[in-house]
Design an enzyme around this catalytic site. Structure first.
Site, PDB file in Angstrom:
ATOM      1  N   HIS A 524      24.536  26.106  25.714  1.00 17.10           N
ATOM      2  CA  HIS A 524      24.407  25.210  26.863  1.00 17.10           C
ATOM      3  C   HIS A 524      25.297  25.686  28.014  1.00 17.10           C
ATOM      4  O   HIS A 524      24.829  25.837  29.152  1.00 17.10           O
ATOM      5  CB  HIS A 524      24.795  23.791  26.439  1.00 17.10           C
ATOM      6  CG  HIS A 524      24.693  22.772  27.521  1.00 17.10           C
ATOM      7  ND1 HIS A 524      23.636  21.895  27.629  1.00 17.10           N
ATOM      8  CD2 HIS A 524      25.520  22.471  28.563  1.00 17.10           C
ATOM      9  CE1 HIS A 524      23.814  21.113  28.684  1.00 17.10           C
ATOM     10  NE2 HIS A 524      24.960  21.445  29.265  1.00 17.10           N
ATOM     11  N   GLU A 525      26.560  25.903  27.722  1.00 18.02           N
ATOM     12  CA  GLU A 525      27.479  26.308  28.789  1.00 18.02           C
ATOM     13  C   GLU A 525      27.140  27.700  29.315  1.00 18.02           C
ATOM     14  O   GLU A 525      27.320  27.981  30.503  1.00 18.02           O
ATOM     15  CB  GLU A 525      28.927  26.248  28.294  1.00 18.02           C
ATOM     16  CG  GLU A 525      29.393  24.863  27.883  1.00 18.02           C
ATOM     17  CD  GLU A 525      29.135  23.788  28.931  1.00 18.02           C
ATOM     18  OE1 GLU A 525      29.145  24.119  30.142  1.00 18.02           O
ATOM     19  OE2 GLU A 525      28.920  22.627  28.552  1.00 18.02           O
ATOM     20  N   HIS A 531      23.262  30.624  35.452  1.00 19.04           N
ATOM     21  CA  HIS A 531      22.828  30.061  36.736  1.00 19.04           C
ATOM     22  C   HIS A 531      23.801  30.463  37.839  1.00 19.04           C
ATOM     23  O   HIS A 531      23.400  30.771  38.977  1.00 19.04           O
ATOM     24  CB  HIS A 531      22.742  28.542  36.610  1.00 19.04           C
ATOM     25  CG  HIS A 531      21.899  27.887  37.649  1.00 19.04           C
ATOM     26  ND1 HIS A 531      21.802  26.515  37.775  1.00 19.04           N
ATOM     27  CD2 HIS A 531      21.102  28.388  38.623  1.00 19.04           C
ATOM     28  CE1 HIS A 531      20.993  26.218  38.763  1.00 19.04           C
ATOM     29  NE2 HIS A 531      20.559  27.334  39.305  1.00 19.04           N
TER      30      HIS A 531
END
Length: 751
Positions: A524-525, A531
């Protein structure tokens, strides 16, 4: 300009003493304020009166500017100059804020908090500075010039104008001063809220008897023993125990704490139900009226007053800006259009999940009776859930933990993103020759460089993944340094970020062994990190995660988790820590089968948090502490299928909304999950490692940052508006009726 390692502009953490950073922050604010003073002077005096003493060559050339009117070109030059001046503040404050999160101590905390009012005052001045605002308006009003700007620059200007409006630039002076005071007080209250929950978490320590250890796993016992050594050191340092007292304690000495790895080890495996209840009660009453701990100054850690004051001040801020409530302020910068739309989305999704949640609860209750538990309570749920997994799926987190040693998981993660996006990751050891060494803030930290397929340097990132004293709980990605270039000064910087977790540390000579939940957190991180790092935008305000609507910013992070649920992805991230053997097929099948285990209850839990957050910020007048608790209880009654004890004070530790950026925005997790599920369904159609689909996702979502609206980016990738179908399918809710067409159409048009 070809990027080089120098463009990473890495921090020398040996030169980040708190007072050094404090001076850098103050100097940076002073320099930026001097620039704003210059703009004010130019607009108030004629250009002829601007003497060389007042306006230096580093600021704005008075000869180029008319007091009455400036060109759009000059206005843009001024804006870009101001952006560049602010780099020094972004850097110094970013470092201090980071250290306060991962290495907090009294000195760092004092300096951090001492600067908050000054930073708040500066931020408010920028947001209300009419001459600076006028320059943005000049750019936009010159429609021919504005049309020539690159999309990223145009988008940054549009977002800046919105930010000015939300900072009160149009308010009368008296109301601007009131707005500034509110902002300053809010920053202090949020910091205090965060301090209280960290101090309350670290204040709890419960030495255990041997009889209380039954059921705990080997790794859990190792965590408790490590907590015991920390307890001894802390008690000795405080004078609560003498050296003789410490020497008299056994080794290992098992101590329970509220740090997440220790807490979860007990809640999941301890047979002692009374111990589980004790820890549960301590955890859910942190920083509440039931918490008797105090901070180093002897002050109460109760967040009740902080919460009510924060809501009151946010409401006052909303009213000053012409909004009915703070939820409207929050949503004005998001994809969702209104409070009603978000509430409808959440309640409709709750309807979809409720039947599955009731089945989840019934399953837990059935098994609880086998363990002598007549009435299932919250402190039983994780414990019984683990028993169900072992019985129904032949799966134990402890049995699969040895198959997820952190080094293997990290290497597999890097392999996955290389196959998806053609990028390569290379660790930079701190043990290299002096010229190649990378400074770190703690020995646990590692640093990596990210390269494109053509070996072009894209950026760098730090991993700080283990729980420790002085580190706030949870996991996060901090986009410390954005991609940015400024040709006027030949300045180029590459993106750098910090990815932080609180995983189980390496113990007993073995590497850190992750649960699958921790694997998901890492993925997730890292999705957030990609991004930030893969952006090709060089306008800092919309590069990476900057400028992305808050209810879309979780898309890349939740999207990345899918590869930790896929058999091919799992094969890349798993091997036994001792034998190197892959995860056996029976365990792999069990792990995949358990994906939607308890998904109904988990979905309702997230909706409960999101709806509570939305409603307390939409309520007017602002709620006091009793009203906050009443709202939470009402939401629980509407949404939850499992009763919560009256003493539960979850809200007192809800840092996301009281000390983070999620106020009236926690729904973003579920909103973005819809986007994520639909985006991943494209990979399900094309193949999860399809390079063309990976390239399209990178170019449409990851590379463009906030330079276009999130809705546009998503539709460019998917070729249509988002659909809820994949979200329902991924959560196992396909046996219930879809949300009615009218609501679905409304949601999809926005999303």
């Amino acid at each position: 300009m070809t990027p080089s390692p120098l463009d990473l502009r890495l921090v020398d953490f040996t030169d980040t003493a708190p007072h050094t950073l404090q001076n850098q922050v103050i100097d940076a604010i002073d320099a930026a304020n001097a620039f704003l003073d210059t703009l004010t002077l130019i607009e108030s005096d004629s250009a002829e009166k601007a003497s060389a003493e007042k306006i230096s060559a580093e600021k704005i050339s008075a000869e180029k500017i008319s007091a009455e009117k400036i060109s759009a070109e000059q206005a843009l030059a001024d804006v870009m100059s101001f952006d560049h001046i602010n780099l020094a503040l972004d850097r110094s404050w970013g470092i201090l804020s980071h250290l306060n999160s991962v290495m907090s101590n009294d000195e760092i905390r004092h300096v951090h908090h001492e600067l908050l009012p000054k930073l708040s005052a500066y931020g408010t001045r920028v947001g209300q500075h009419q001459p600076l605002f006028n320059r943005y308006q000049t750019i936009v009003n010159d429609t021919d010039f504005f049309a020539t700007l690159e999309p990223a620059r145009a988008r940054a200007i549009e977002l800046a104008l919105r930010s000015f409006e939300l900072s009160g630039v149009a308010l009368p002076q008296a109301e601007q001063e009131k707005f500034a005071a509110i902002q300053s007080e809010l920053s202090t209250l949020s910091a205090t809220f965060s301090d209280n929950i960290l101090d309350a978490t670290q204040a709890f320590a419960l030495p255990l008897e041997d009889s209380q250890l039954k059921g705990l796993t080997e790794s859990g016992l190792a965590l408790l023993a490590d907590a015991g050594e920390q307890y001894k050191a802390r008690e000795l340092a405080s004078g609560a125990l003498s050296q003789a007292d410490v020497d008299a304690l056994p080794t290992p000495y098992y101590v329970a704490s509220l740090n997440i790895p220790v807490y979860l080890a007990i809640m999941t495996h301890a047979d002692d139900r009374s111990l589980r209840e004790t820890l549960y009660r301590a955890y859910v009453t942190r920083a509440s009226e039931f918490d008797t701990h105090t901070n180093a100054k002897g002050n109460s850690l109760n967040n009740a007053d902080n919460m009510s004051q924060i809501l009151s001040l946010r409401e006052q801020k909303a009213k000053l800006l012409g909004f009915a409530n703070y939820a409207e302020v929050s949503l004005s910068t998001k994809m969702a259009d209104s409070v009603l739309e978000v509430e409808t989305f959440l309640r409709d999704l709750a309807t979809q999940a409720t039947s599955a949640a009731k089945a989840d609860l019934a399953q837990l209750q059935k098994y609880a009776s086998d363990y002598g538990i007549d009435e299932l309570q919250p402190w039983d749920s994780a414990y019984i859930a683990e028993k169900v997994k072992q019985s129904e799926f032949s799966l134990s987190q402890e049995e699969i933990r040895p198959y997820f040693p952190l080094p293997k998981v990290i290497n597999g993660l890097f392999t996955i993103v290389e196959r998806l996006y053609g990028i390569k990751v290379q660790e930079q050891s701190h043990k290299n020759a002096e010229s190649d060494s990378v400074s770190r803030w703690h020995d646990d930290v590692s640093f990596y460089q990210l390269f494109d397929a053509d070996d072009r340097l894209l950026g760098g990132f730090y991993f700080d993944l283990f729980a420790r004293s002085g580190k706030r709980g949870g996991a996060w990605m901090s986009g410390f340094q954005s991609r940015y270039s400024y040709e006027e000064q030949n300045h180029q910087q590459l993106p750098v970020c910090f990815m932080v977790g609180n995983f189980t540390p390496a113990l007993d000579g073995k590497p850190s062994l992750l649960t699958h939940d921790e694997v998901l957190t890492l993925f997730h991180e890292f999705g957030h990190g990609l991004h930030h790092l893969l952006t090709q935008v060089t306008v800092g305000d919309v590069a990476g995660v900057n400028g992305v609507e808050w209810d879309a910013v979780e898309l890349p992070s939740q999207f990345m988790e899918n590869w930790a649920w896929d058999a091919e992805g799992i094969a890349l991230i798993s091997s036994h820590v001792e034998t190197g053997e892959p995860l056996p097929k029976d365990k792999l099948d069990a792990l995949l089968a358990v994906k939607n285990f308890q998904s109904g209850m988990q979905t309702l839990r997230q909706i409960e948090f999101a709806l509570f957050d939305l409603l307390i910020h939409a309520h007017t007048p602002a709620l006091n502490y009793d009203g906050i608790l009443e709202t939470l209880n009402t939401v629980r009654h509407d949404i939850s299928v499992m009763q919560t004890p009256d003493y539960n004070r979850f809200a007192n530790g809800f840092s996301h909304i009281f000390a983070g950026g999620y106020a009236a925005g926690y729904y973003s997790y579920k909103w973005a999950e819809l986007l994520s599920a639909d985006a991943f369904s494209k990979f399900e159609e094309d193949g999860i490692f399809n390079p063309a689909t990976g390239k399209a996702f990178r170019e449409s979502i990851l590379s463009v940052g906030g330079s276009f609206p999130a809705k546009t980016n998503f539709e460019n990738f998917r070729g249509r508006s988002a659909s809820i179908d994949a979200l329902l399918r991924h959560n196992g809710f396909t046996d219930v009726k879809n949300i009615d067409a009218a609501n679905t159409q409304t949601t999809c048009e926005v999303i």
